[in-house]
Design an enzyme around this catalytic site. Structure first.
Site, mmCIF file in Angstrom:
data_model
loop_
_atom_site.group_PDB
_atom_site.id
_atom_site.type_symbol
_atom_site.label_atom_id
_atom_site.label_comp_id
_atom_site.label_asym_id
_atom_site.label_seq_id
_atom_site.Cartn_x
_atom_site.Cartn_y
_atom_site.Cartn_z
ATOM 1 N N TYR A 29 0.836 -1.203 0.000
ATOM 2 C CA TYR A 29 0.000 0.000 0.000
ATOM 3 C C TYR A 29 0.874 1.259 0.000
ATOM 4 O O TYR A 29 1.899 1.332 0.687
ATOM 5 C CB TYR A 29 -0.929 0.023 1.208
ATOM 6 C CG TYR A 29 -2.040 -0.997 1.158
ATOM 7 C CD1 TYR A 29 -2.278 -1.780 0.033
ATOM 8 C CD2 TYR A 29 -2.866 -1.191 2.260
ATOM 9 C CE1 TYR A 29 -3.303 -2.711 0.000
ATOM 10 C CE2 TYR A 29 -3.892 -2.121 2.243
ATOM 11 C CZ TYR A 29 -4.098 -2.884 1.107
ATOM 12 O OH TYR A 29 -5.114 -3.812 1.086
ATOM 13 N N GLY B 257 -16.761 -0.627 -4.316
ATOM 14 C CA GLY B 257 -16.173 0.542 -4.958
ATOM 15 C C GLY B 257 -17.064 1.768 -4.963
ATOM 16 O O GLY B 257 -16.925 2.651 -5.819
ATOM 17 N N GLY B 258 -18.017 1.845 -4.022
ATOM 18 C CA GLY B 258 -18.937 2.981 -3.938
ATOM 19 C C GLY B 258 -20.283 2.713 -4.581
ATOM 20 O O GLY B 258 -21.220 3.515 -4.418
ATOM 21 N N GLY C 93 -23.100 2.709 -2.082
ATOM 22 C CA GLY C 93 -23.073 3.810 -1.120
ATOM 23 C C GLY C 93 -23.986 4.974 -1.451
ATOM 24 O O GLY C 93 -23.751 6.090 -0.993
ATOM 25 N N GLY C 94 -25.035 4.732 -2.233
ATOM 26 C CA GLY C 94 -25.938 5.822 -2.611
ATOM 27 C C GLY C 94 -25.445 6.602 -3.811
ATOM 28 O O GLY C 94 -25.655 7.807 -3.912
#
Length: 330
Positions: free
Chosen positions: A53, A220-221, A224-225
């Site tokens: 990372y 990956g979102g 998430g709305g």
């Protein structure tokens, strides 16, 4: 915060895992430290990272940020954290690794753990995870290397990441033959949208007492709305999420998902996390906040109770494969 045992171990970990992949590339060191402070204050004691990372020429940077945070807080801070990192990736900045400088040979495991300990500024790692399967190195060699590290006090437990079910079985059967403890956790892609882990990975993990740690719990979102944010002029979708909603069929499913949660008055991202916490075998999902606000939202999910009606509705929008092996056999 709620806690559970990590797989078959006696180790108590929080039901949320703080993922640190954004630390360095997207979140600077000061903000990363603030997020870790907030996580620990909220009772999150399980932190996950990896030696690669930071990525590209900055590989190892995330571990360094965590190490600096440990040092700033003294021994008490380190003692409160269950620290997980990973080994496998090529650590050469230019991607051109010298032979034996990646994967899971005994020589690379020894080299990689010492380098991670130095960056993390600690003398032990609670959970040392294999970031991917190594098709060339036998598990007998891997467990010999791990047993030495355990005896030296450099690591306490070993886990896997991105392993198929049969590799979890192979790994733990090989460990049993040696009298080694074997894998205690598997970190896999698992969320409402992507449920293939239910076919083989999760059944294998449950059979061997391996705790499941889902990564990308919001896909990956996508969960998430994303469509509501698009309408409201918020942060636009990017990467995998943007590619997914470009497909009309996927977009329609996500719209149904968001409409269902709007009907129940539940935030989509919090619902996606809370759903994972209801799943058999799941220790806790990894949340990778870029900001303190995102962390606060994730923490609320731990206390969120999803009604049976809502759970049924989620299964209708995102049906899983069904029980194994009935899902693919008579």
């Amino acid at each position: 915060m709620k806690y559970t045992q990590l797989g078959r171990t006696g180790l108590k970990v929080s039901r949320l895992v703080l993922g640190t992949m954004n630390f360095g590339p997207q979140t600077d060191e000061a903000d990363s430290h603030a997020i870790m402070d907030a996580a620990l204050d909220a009772g999150i004691n399980f932190f996950d990272t990896a030696n690669v990372y930071g990525w590209a020429e900055n590989k190892g940077r995330t571990e360094e940020i965590i190490g600096n945070w440990f040092t700033a807080g003294g021994p008490a801070r380190r003692d409160k954290v269950v620290l997980a990192t990973k080994v496998y990736g090529n650590m050469a900045a230019d991607g051109d690794a010298w032979p034996n400088h990646d994967k899971l040979s005994a020589v690379n495991i020894r080299r990689a753990v010492d380098a991670s300990l130095k960056r993390l500024q600690t003398d032990y790692i609670d959970l040392y995870q294999f970031h991917h399967i190594d098709r060339l190195t036998p598990f007998e060699e891997i467990w010999q290397a791990i047993d030495v590290l355990v005896q030296q006090g450099k690591i306490l437990y070993a886990g896997s990441s991105n392993f198929p079910g049969y590799k979890i079985a192979q790994a733990n059967e090989a460990a049993a033959r040696r009298g080694s403890y074997g894998l205690v956790s598997e970190q896999c892609l698992y969320n409402l949208y992507e449920r293939r882990a239910e076919m083989e990975v999760i059944p294998a993990a449950q059979e061997y007492g391996v705790g499941v740690i889902p990564w990308s719990p919001l896909h990956g979102g996508l969960l998430g709305g994303i469509l509501k944010k698009e309408v409201q002029g918020g942060r636009r979708a990017s990467g995998r999420a943007a590619d997914s909603i470009a497909d009309a069929g996927v977009r329609a499913r996500i719209q149904s998902y968001e409409d269902l949660l709007d009907k129940h008055g539940v935030d989509p991202g919090e619902a996606a996390l809370a759903w994972l916490l209801t799943r058999p075998g799941v220790t806790g999902p990894i949340v990778g906040p870029r900001t303190a606000g995102q962390l606060e939202s994730a923490i609320r999910a731990v206390e969120l109770e999803l009604s049976e009606e809502l759970l049924t509705g989620l299964d209708e929008v995102f049906p899983g494969p069904g029980p194994s092996p009935e899902a693919f056999a008579w």
